[in-house]
Design a protein around this motif. Sequence first.
Motif, mmCIF file in Angstrom:
data_model
loop_
_atom_site.group_PDB
_atom_site.id
_atom_site.type_symbol
_atom_site.label_atom_id
_atom_site.label_comp_id
_atom_site.label_asym_id
_atom_site.label_seq_id
_atom_site.Cartn_x
_atom_site.Cartn_y
_atom_site.Cartn_z
ATOM 1 N N ARG A 5 0.837 -1.211 0.000
ATOM 2 C CA ARG A 5 0.000 0.000 0.000
ATOM 3 C C ARG A 5 0.873 1.262 0.000
ATOM 4 O O ARG A 5 0.564 2.230 -0.692
ATOM 5 N N VAL A 8 2.250 1.684 -3.541
ATOM 6 C CA VAL A 8 1.225 2.209 -4.448
ATOM 7 C C VAL A 8 1.047 3.706 -4.197
ATOM 8 O O VAL A 8 0.995 4.501 -5.142
ATOM 9 N N ASP A 15 -4.023 6.554 -7.284
ATOM 10 C CA ASP A 15 -4.589 5.204 -7.397
ATOM 11 C C ASP A 15 -4.742 4.497 -6.052
ATOM 12 O O ASP A 15 -5.167 3.345 -6.010
ATOM 13 N N TYR A 19 -6.775 1.100 -5.637
ATOM 14 C CA TYR A 19 -6.091 -0.126 -5.229
ATOM 15 C C TYR A 19 -6.847 -0.796 -4.085
ATOM 16 O O TYR A 19 -7.015 -2.022 -4.073
ATOM 17 N N GLU A 20 -7.345 -0.012 -3.142
ATOM 18 C CA GLU A 20 -8.135 -0.572 -2.039
ATOM 19 C C GLU A 20 -9.421 -1.220 -2.578
ATOM 20 O O GLU A 20 -9.825 -2.283 -2.124
ATOM 21 N N ALA A 68 -8.055 -4.611 -14.152
ATOM 22 C CA ALA A 68 -7.110 -3.756 -13.421
ATOM 23 C C ALA A 68 -7.317 -2.299 -13.813
ATOM 24 O O ALA A 68 -7.273 -1.398 -12.963
ATOM 25 N N LEU A 72 -7.535 1.098 -11.591
ATOM 26 C CA LEU A 72 -6.279 1.846 -11.544
ATOM 27 C C LEU A 72 -6.048 2.641 -12.829
ATOM 28 O O LEU A 72 -6.275 2.133 -13.925
ATOM 29 N N LEU A 77 0.882 0.141 -12.738
ATOM 30 C CA LEU A 77 0.132 -0.618 -11.739
ATOM 31 C C LEU A 77 -0.813 -1.612 -12.415
ATOM 32 O O LEU A 77 -0.984 -2.739 -11.946
ATOM 33 N N ILE A 81 -0.657 -5.692 -11.742
ATOM 34 C CA ILE A 81 -1.797 -6.485 -11.300
ATOM 35 C C ILE A 81 -2.092 -7.610 -12.287
ATOM 36 O O ILE A 81 -2.400 -8.727 -11.905
ATOM 37 N N HIS A 103 -2.524 -11.619 -7.693
ATOM 38 C CA HIS A 103 -1.865 -10.532 -6.946
ATOM 39 C C HIS A 103 -2.290 -10.568 -5.478
ATOM 40 O O HIS A 103 -1.447 -10.496 -4.572
#
Length: 199
Positions: A5, A8, A15, A19-20, A68, A72, A77, A81, A103
């Motif tokens: 995290r 990222v 992002d 991502y979360e 992805a 994102l 990224l 992913i 991932h």
Amino acid sequence: GAAMRREVARVAPDDAAGYEEFLRWSDLALRDGASPWLSAPRRDFMSVARSAPMLARHQAWRSAHGLAGSFLKNPKLREAISVSALADGANPFAASAFHALAHKRELDGGLWWPKGGMGKLMEAMKLVGESQGVRYKLAQPVESITTKNGKATAVVVNGKTLEFDYIISNAHRHFTESKLLGRRTKRSLLAPSALLVVA
């Protein structure tokens, strides 16, 4: 997860929220039974029909890269992913969105590799073999593998036939079958390399 995290947030701060969301999608899909769909590329009609609600709910029809991209914006990224599809011999731009789940599984369970790299693994395997009486002959290209009653029995090296109890080829499967064994092979799907045992 915390280190990822932070990375990222460092690489693509815009992002972080996406991502979360991706991680939440992954948790739900894995809890809902998506995981088995990663290991079996061909399914019969009834298993697809029974799983249709779950497949639709988690957007399995989308590509790993497309999914992805729905979470994102950063192209790097998205690649990070979806690249895990390659480990299954699949194209991230065509393979199911469920390939992106790798991932999350790696994040939760860890990703492991031998200390010192794959070369150290090969060295250790060589030592184990030598301790069991295995003799290695290196830098001697094999011209062909001879079989008898469907079993690999010998290799031809520099015109000489050398007989063995077991023969292991780590050459590409198609090359081993067509060139070394002289078999006609059907066109096969390319996938990551593996150790091939011809016995």
